[in-house]
Design a protein around this motif. Structure first.
Motif, PDB file in Angstrom:
ATOM      1  N   GLY A 181      18.148 -41.616   0.423  1.00 40.41           N
ATOM      2  CA  GLY A 181      17.238 -41.530  -0.712  1.00 40.41           C
ATOM      3  C   GLY A 181      17.079 -40.125  -1.241  1.00 40.41           C
ATOM      4  N   ASP A 182      17.910 -39.196  -0.752  1.00 40.74           N
ATOM      5  CA  ASP A 182      17.848 -37.797  -1.189  1.00 40.74           C
ATOM      6  C   ASP A 182      16.425 -37.259  -1.069  1.00 40.74           C
ATOM      7  OD1 ASP A 182      18.643 -35.346  -2.121  1.00 40.74           O
ATOM      8  OD2 ASP A 182      18.751 -35.938  -4.223  1.00 40.74           O
ATOM      9  N   GLU A 183      15.833 -37.419   0.133  1.00 41.62           N
ATOM     10  CA  GLU A 183      14.450 -37.007   0.382  1.00 41.62           C
ATOM     11  C   GLU A 183      14.439 -35.695   1.170  1.00 41.62           C
ATOM     12  OE1 GLU A 183      11.739 -40.643   1.230  1.00 41.62           O
ATOM     13  OE2 GLU A 183      13.693 -41.092   2.103  1.00 41.62           O
ATOM     14  N   PRO A 184      13.839 -34.643   0.628  1.00 43.78           N
ATOM     15  CA  PRO A 184      13.914 -33.337   1.280  1.00 43.78           C
ATOM     16  C   PRO A 184      13.272 -33.292   2.656  1.00 43.78           C
ATOM     17  CG  PRO A 184      12.375 -33.302  -0.574  1.00 43.78           C
ATOM     18  CD  PRO A 184      13.121 -34.585  -0.664  1.00 43.78           C
ATOM     19  N   GLN A 185      12.320 -34.170   2.932  1.00 39.12           N
ATOM     20  CA  GLN A 185      11.628 -34.132   4.221  1.00 39.12           C
ATOM     21  C   GLN A 185      12.391 -34.861   5.313  1.00 39.12           C
ATOM     22  OE1 GLN A 185      10.958 -36.193   1.797  1.00 39.12           O
ATOM     23  NE2 GLN A 185      10.055 -38.127   2.491  1.00 39.12           N
ATOM     24  N   LYS A 186      13.478 -35.527   4.982  1.00 40.42           N
ATOM     25  CA  LYS A 186      14.214 -36.309   5.968  1.00 40.42           C
ATOM     26  C   LYS A 186      15.526 -35.634   6.351  1.00 40.42           C
ATOM     27  CE  LYS A 186      12.526 -40.999   5.149  1.00 40.42           C
ATOM     28  NZ  LYS A 186      12.844 -42.313   4.583  1.00 40.42           N
ATOM     29  N   GLY A 187      15.952 -35.931   7.571  1.00 48.54           N
ATOM     30  CA  GLY A 187      17.255 -35.492   8.013  1.00 48.54           C
ATOM     31  C   GLY A 187      18.346 -36.317   7.361  1.00 48.54           C
ATOM     32  N   GLY A 188      19.578 -35.929   7.625  1.00 47.33           N
ATOM     33  CA  GLY A 188      20.711 -36.639   7.060  1.00 47.33           C
ATOM     34  C   GLY A 188      21.441 -35.791   6.043  1.00 47.33           C
ATOM     35  N   CYS A 189      22.736 -35.997   5.950  1.00 45.57           N
ATOM     36  CA  CYS A 189      23.515 -35.274   4.952  1.00 45.57           C
ATOM     37  C   CYS A 189      23.384 -35.973   3.598  1.00 45.57           C
ATOM     38  CB  CYS A 189      24.974 -35.179   5.373  1.00 45.57           C
ATOM     39  SG  CYS A 189      25.902 -36.722   5.270  1.00 45.57           S
ATOM     40  N   LEU A 190      23.572 -35.223   2.547  1.00 44.26           N
ATOM     41  CA  LEU A 190      23.557 -35.810   1.215  1.00 44.26           C
ATOM     42  C   LEU A 190      24.758 -36.733   1.042  1.00 44.26           C
ATOM     43  CD1 LEU A 190      22.594 -32.681  -0.919  1.00 44.26           C
ATOM     44  CD2 LEU A 190      21.082 -34.526  -0.131  1.00 44.26           C
ATOM     45  N   VAL A 191      24.598 -37.737   0.197  1.00 40.21           N
ATOM     46  CA  VAL A 191      25.699 -38.671  -0.051  1.00 40.21           C
ATOM     47  C   VAL A 191      26.959 -37.923  -0.484  1.00 40.21           C
ATOM     48  CG1 VAL A 191      26.492 -40.549  -1.540  1.00 40.21           C
ATOM     49  CG2 VAL A 191      24.185 -40.628  -0.561  1.00 40.21           C
ATOM     50  N   ALA A 192      26.774 -36.932  -1.340  1.00 40.43           N
ATOM     51  CA  ALA A 192      27.925 -36.181  -1.847  1.00 40.43           C
ATOM     52  C   ALA A 192      28.629 -35.391  -0.747  1.00 40.43           C
ATOM     53  CB  ALA A 192      27.479 -35.231  -2.956  1.00 40.43           C
ATOM     54  N   ASP A 193      27.889 -35.052   0.314  1.00 39.75           N
ATOM     55  CA  ASP A 193      28.469 -34.247   1.404  1.00 39.75           C
ATOM     56  C   ASP A 193      29.069 -35.095   2.518  1.00 39.75           C
ATOM     57  OD1 ASP A 193      27.609 -31.988   0.059  1.00 39.75           O
ATOM     58  OD2 ASP A 193      25.730 -31.836   1.193  1.00 39.75           O
ATOM     59  N   LEU A 194      28.900 -36.415   2.432  1.00 40.76           N
ATOM     60  CA  LEU A 194      29.349 -37.279   3.523  1.00 40.76           C
ATOM     61  C   LEU A 194      30.853 -37.193   3.793  1.00 40.76           C
ATOM     62  CD1 LEU A 194      28.875 -39.477   5.658  1.00 40.76           C
ATOM     63  CD2 LEU A 194      29.032 -41.170   3.816  1.00 40.76           C
ATOM     64  N   PRO A 195      31.729 -37.258   2.778  1.00 42.44           N
ATOM     65  CA  PRO A 195      33.158 -37.201   3.094  1.00 42.44           C
ATOM     66  C   PRO A 195      33.549 -35.942   3.858  1.00 42.44           C
ATOM     67  CG  PRO A 195      32.835 -37.968   0.849  1.00 42.44           C
ATOM     68  CD  PRO A 195      31.492 -37.505   1.335  1.00 42.44           C
ATOM     69  N   GLY A 196      32.992 -34.805   3.451  1.00 37.67           N
ATOM     70  CA  GLY A 196      33.325 -33.563   4.131  1.00 37.67           C
ATOM     71  C   GLY A 196      32.828 -33.530   5.563  1.00 37.67           C
ATOM     72  N   LEU A 197      31.601 -34.018   5.782  1.00 35.77           N
ATOM     73  CA  LEU A 197      31.059 -34.005   7.139  1.00 35.77           C
ATOM     74  C   LEU A 197      31.806 -34.979   8.044  1.00 35.77           C
ATOM     75  CD1 LEU A 197      28.894 -32.771   8.964  1.00 35.77           C
ATOM     76  CD2 LEU A 197      27.378 -34.655   8.314  1.00 35.77           C
ATOM     77  N   LEU A 198      32.152 -36.137   7.516  1.00 39.46           N
ATOM     78  CA  LEU A 198      32.953 -37.079   8.311  1.00 39.46           C
ATOM     79  C   LEU A 198      34.306 -36.483   8.677  1.00 39.46           C
ATOM     80  CD1 LEU A 198      32.346 -40.586   6.680  1.00 39.46           C
ATOM     81  CD2 LEU A 198      31.999 -39.987   9.092  1.00 39.46           C
ATOM     82  N   ALA A 199      34.907 -35.785   7.731  1.00 42.21           N
ATOM     83  CA  ALA A 199      36.198 -35.145   8.009  1.00 42.21           C
ATOM     84  C   ALA A 199      36.048 -34.105   9.118  1.00 42.21           C
ATOM     85  CB  ALA A 199      36.756 -34.510   6.738  1.00 42.21           C
ATOM     86  N   GLU A 200      34.976 -33.332   9.075  1.00 47.48           N
ATOM     87  CA  GLU A 200      34.729 -32.335  10.123  1.00 47.48           C
ATOM     88  C   GLU A 200      34.527 -33.006  11.476  1.00 47.48           C
ATOM     89  OE1 GLU A 200      31.669 -29.444   9.352  1.00 47.48           O
ATOM     90  OE2 GLU A 200      32.134 -29.411   7.205  1.00 47.48           O
ATOM     91  N   ALA A 201      33.737 -34.075  11.486  1.00 48.15           N
ATOM     92  CA  ALA A 201      33.466 -34.759  12.747  1.00 48.15           C
ATOM     93  C   ALA A 201      34.739 -35.347  13.345  1.00 48.15           C
ATOM     94  CB  ALA A 201      32.423 -35.849  12.519  1.00 48.15           C
ATOM     95  N   ARG A 202      35.560 -35.920  12.509  1.00 54.94           N
ATOM     96  CA  ARG A 202      36.810 -36.501  13.005  1.00 54.94           C
ATOM     97  C   ARG A 202      37.781 -35.422  13.448  1.00 54.94           C
ATOM     98  NH1 ARG A 202      36.486 -41.020   8.181  1.00 54.94           N
ATOM     99  NH2 ARG A 202      35.577 -42.702   9.456  1.00 54.94           N
ATOM    100  N   ALA A 203      37.811 -34.321  12.723  1.00 52.71           N
ATOM    101  CA  ALA A 203      38.687 -33.215  13.108  1.00 52.71           C
ATOM    102  C   ALA A 203      38.262 -32.615  14.441  1.00 52.71           C
ATOM    103  CB  ALA A 203      38.688 -32.140  12.019  1.00 52.71           C
ATOM    104  N   ALA A 204      36.951 -32.661  14.712  1.00 52.56           N
ATOM    105  CA  ALA A 204      36.422 -32.161  15.979  1.00 52.56           C
ATOM    106  C   ALA A 204      36.552 -33.184  17.101  1.00 52.56           C
ATOM    107  CB  ALA A 204      34.960 -31.766  15.820  1.00 52.56           C
ATOM    108  N   ASP A 205      37.133 -34.333  16.795  1.00 55.95           N
ATOM    109  CA  ASP A 205      37.351 -35.416  17.758  1.00 55.95           C
ATOM    110  C   ASP A 205      36.056 -36.014  18.281  1.00 55.95           C
ATOM    111  OD1 ASP A 205      39.042 -37.180  19.115  1.00 55.95           O
ATOM    112  OD2 ASP A 205      39.024 -35.963  20.939  1.00 55.95           O
ATOM    113  N   LEU A 206      35.011 -36.007  17.448  1.00 54.94           N
ATOM    114  CA  LEU A 206      33.815 -36.754  17.830  1.00 54.94           C
ATOM    115  C   LEU A 206      34.114 -38.254  17.719  1.00 54.94           C
ATOM    116  CD1 LEU A 206      30.728 -34.979  16.191  1.00 54.94           C
ATOM    117  CD2 LEU A 206      31.847 -34.514  18.376  1.00 54.94           C
ATOM    118  N   PRO A 207      33.572 -39.052  18.619  1.00 56.33           N
ATOM    119  CA  PRO A 207      33.768 -40.508  18.538  1.00 56.33           C
ATOM    120  C   PRO A 207      32.851 -41.105  17.468  1.00 56.33           C
ATOM    121  CG  PRO A 207      32.515 -39.954  20.497  1.00 56.33           C
ATOM    122  CD  PRO A 207      32.875 -38.649  19.860  1.00 56.33           C
TER     123      PRO A 207
END
Length: 223
Positions: free
Chosen positions: A133-159
């Motif tokens: 919901g793009d709420e500043p008080q909540k955790g979570g990555c922005l929708v627009a940042d999700l592809p990049g963060l997923l790529a980082e997580a997979r590159a780091a071999d996180l399950p």
């Protein structure tokens, strides 16, 4: 809520999950109920364990570390999920204690978790949390940042197991659940951690594989 009510509440919630799954053309077994036991003591948790519940969720590493080792000694097969925010400096402790982490939401945490997994040899399932919901008080990555963060997580071999979200309060959650489901499909994620006490049936209808239910099981939280 009296402790004695816990088994009947558990049965009722399981039946609601099963009904919602069947209405959506899904098998009830495709939905994991996470009993969110944050702020609850062992006396409140044990009746649910005795009734067959084996998956529990906690918000804080320190709270979980204080109560779950003893509970696990007497109750084999317990799986613990971290459903609250995680500080990077707690990553190693979290990896050692939890079987799944639902709040991966930034690059620094990806790095800390990767290091902790390499050090401990444990590999808890990871859900990337989306600030749906793009709420500043909540955790979570922005929708627009999700592809990049997923790529980082997979590159780091996180399950990476899937995605997690908490919709804005007091609005219809279905559009937010539907958006998370679409993001998961687009990014090749199979698991969806979404839905809490007030909206888990809606979440199951839209594809949740993990629902996080606390108040409906335990009653109003102790402050």
């Amino acid at each position: 809520m009296p402790i004695d009510d816990a088994p009947s509440r558990l049965a009722e919630i399981r039946e609601k999950i099963a009904r919602a799954a069947r209405l959506a053309g899904r098998e009830p077994e495709s939905v994991e109920l996470i009993a969110v036991s944050k702020t609850q003591d062992a006396a409140a948790i044990r009746p649910l364990i005795q009734a067959g519940q084996r998956v529990f969720g906690e918000n804080r590493v320190q709270e979980a570390a204080a109560k779950w080792p003893e509970l696990r000694e007497t109750s084999p097969g317990i799986a613990l999920h971290l459903v609250g925010q995680l500080q990077s400096n707690k990553a190693e402790e979290a990896v050692a204690l939890f079987d799944a982490i639902h709040s991966v939401d930034r690059s620094s945490l990806v790095s800390a978790l990767a290091d902790a997994m390499a050090k401990t040899g444990r590999r808890p399932a990871c859900f990337v949390q989306v600030n749906i919901g793009d709420e500043p008080q909540k955790g979570g990555c922005l929708v627009a940042d999700l592809p990049g963060l997923l790529a980082e997580a997979r590159a780091a071999d996180l399950p990476v197991a899937g995605l997690m979200c908490i919709p804005p309060a007091e609005v219809e959650p279905a559009p937010y659940f539907a958006l998370l489901a679409k993001l998961a499909r687009d990014s090749g994620c199979s698991a969806l951690s979404m839905g809490m006490s007030s909206d888990f049936e809606t979440a199951v209808n839209i594809g949740a594989t993990h629902v996080r239910v606390g108040t409906a099981l335990f009653g109003t939280r102790v402050k």
